[in-house]
Design an enzyme around this catalytic site. Structure first.
Site, PDB file in Angstrom:
ATOM      1  CE1 TYR A 142      31.395  36.676  39.719  1.00 49.32           C
ATOM      2  CE2 TYR A 142      31.775  39.037  40.020  1.00 49.32           C
ATOM      3  CZ  TYR A 142      30.709  37.823  40.327  1.00 49.32           C
ATOM      4  OH  TYR A 142      29.651  37.938  40.861  1.00 49.32           O
ATOM      5  CG  ASN A 214      37.046  42.150  35.658  1.00 53.52           C
ATOM      6  OD1 ASN A 214      36.076  42.738  35.336  1.00 53.52           O
ATOM      7  ND2 ASN A 214      36.565  40.977  36.467  1.00 53.52           N
ATOM      8  CB  SER A 246      40.798  38.819  37.945  1.00 57.03           C
ATOM      9  OG  SER A 246      40.330  37.934  39.032  1.00 57.03           O
ATOM     10  CB  SER A 284      42.719  41.065  41.976  1.00 55.37           C
ATOM     11  OG  SER A 284      42.956  41.270  40.481  1.00 55.37           O
ATOM     12  N   GLY A 285      42.410  38.061  40.602  1.00 59.16           N
ATOM     13  CA  GLY A 285      43.219  36.873  40.093  1.00 59.16           C
ATOM     14  C   GLY A 285      44.257  37.746  38.913  1.00 59.16           C
TER      15      GLY A 285
END
Length: 380
Positions: A142, A214, A246, A284-285
């Site tokens: 994102y 990120n 993420s 967070s991914g």
């Protein structure tokens, strides 16, 4: 390409021997391309009055081979607040074919369309005369703090530009590709890469990592084992009290490995990003992919009833695991150190997302080394 020094060039003590480029492209045949949309360069992009700072990164595991040959692969999600298309099939089938793209959260569809079209065009005869389908891998993080993400500026054509730009050689880091608008530990983050050489049974192999970083909060930041985030209290991101970023990690190697082994290597990216201080926050991914270019063969649909492949004995995996951890740790640092300052898009008037200052970081590391019994971590 930035002229900033990378982590190892600054003298930060990092383990392992790198490949000649210290990049994922040290794995033979792997190509990387990037494209960016930056309203700082082209003000006309900001059609909604909000800065545009985004892009696409493309990885071609087998370059531009005209034959659709898979690479063996494994996938792991430390925290699933994100997307990686094609991951279900990687986990079941153990392989992938075609480009791997990384972009922002709202551009997954455009990137997927570009990768699918590239495969249909590149493998035109085979795709036309066989019942084959494309399940390309597209990951995202994102970038809505620094970019007008809701403007959906990335198109299929832009993603195709990243694929067409893919080359061997050095990889552009920092504010490049899908990493253009990303934040890492509240500093400007983005694209980073690193590699490791590994000796196995008297043979030299390579493992490379590419990250779209990120993630992380400033107080967590740890470099070369030293917790330094607390020494950088200025220029934090307004309102960032919980992690909302993420990280995508792609690991490539030329070591002959089975899909289950590659999934275990993908898991080690968790330890690599953990060395930087993140616990893998709820928002967070943290999504990881590993692939091997060894055991080249045709798609299963075009093969005979039996398949043969060579794979490394599990008892020799420890140095491979360590290489993955070290390469990911260093790739994140390289992303941060190559980055440039960017204006914050939201909230309006939020100031600037600052890139980490290399000299200040080295001073912080030296200060940490003054602690009793602290190991020497920085080349003086």
């Amino acid at each position: 390409m930035t002229d900033k020094k990378r982590a190892r060039d600054l003298g930060i003590a990092l383990g392992g021997e790198t490949g000649p480029l210290n990049a994922i492209t040290d794995v033979a045949g792997v190509e990387v391309g990037t494209m960016e949309l930056l309203s700082s360069r082209d003000p006309s992009l900001a059609t909604r009055g909000i800065p545009v700072q985004t892009g696409v990164t493309a990885i071609l595991p087998r370059g531009r081979d005209a034959q659709p040959k898979p690479v063996w692969a494994g996938q792991f999600s430390l925290n699933g607040n994100g997307e990686m298309t094609g991951a279900h099939w990687v986990r079941d089938g153990g392989w992938l074919c075609g480009p791997i793209l990384i972009t922002n959260s709202h551009a997954v569809g455009a990137a997927h369309q570009a990768a699918t079209r590239w495969m249909i065009e590149t493998y035109a005869d085979i795709w036309e005369h066989n019942h084959l389908w494309a399940l390309p891998v597209v990951g995202e993080t994102y970038d809505g703090v620094l970019n007008d993400i809701n403007g959906m500026h990335v198109t299929e054509a832009h993603a195709r530009q990243a694929i067409d730009a893919a080359r061997t050689g050095p990889v552009a880091e920092g504010n490049t590709g899908g990493g253009a608008g990303m934040i890492c530990y509240e500093f400007k983050g983005g694209t980073g890469t690193s590699s490791r050489r590994i000796m196995l049974d008297g043979q030299s192999f390579t493992l490379g990592a590419l990250v779209q970083a990120n993630h992380g909060l400033r107080p967590w930041l740890t470099v070369a084992g030293q917790k330094v985030g607390g020494q950088f209290s200025e220029h934090r991101i307004p309102g960032m009290t919980a992690e909302r970023g993420s990280i995508i990690v792609v690991l490539a190697t030329d070591i002959p490995l089975q899909s289950g082994q590659l999934e275990r290597i993908a898991r080690r990216a968790s330890i690599g990003i953990g060395r930087g201080g993140t616990p893998g926050g709820n928002n967070s991914g943290d999504i990881f992919l590993a692939f091997s270019t060894a055991n080249e063969m045709d798609l299963p649909q075009l093969s005979g009833p039996w398949r043969q492949m060579v794979s490394l004995n599990d008892e020799l995996l420890d140095p491979v695991y360590l290489a993955a951890v070290e390469a990911v740790e260093e790739a994140v640092l390289n992303a941060m150190l190559a980055a440039e300052d960017v204006a914050i898009a939201r909230p309006e008037g939020g100031g600037t997302c600052k890139a980490i200052d290399a000299e200040a970081l080295m001073a912080a590391l030296r200060a940490s080394d003054l602690c009793p019994d602290a190991p020497e971590r920085v080349a003086m």
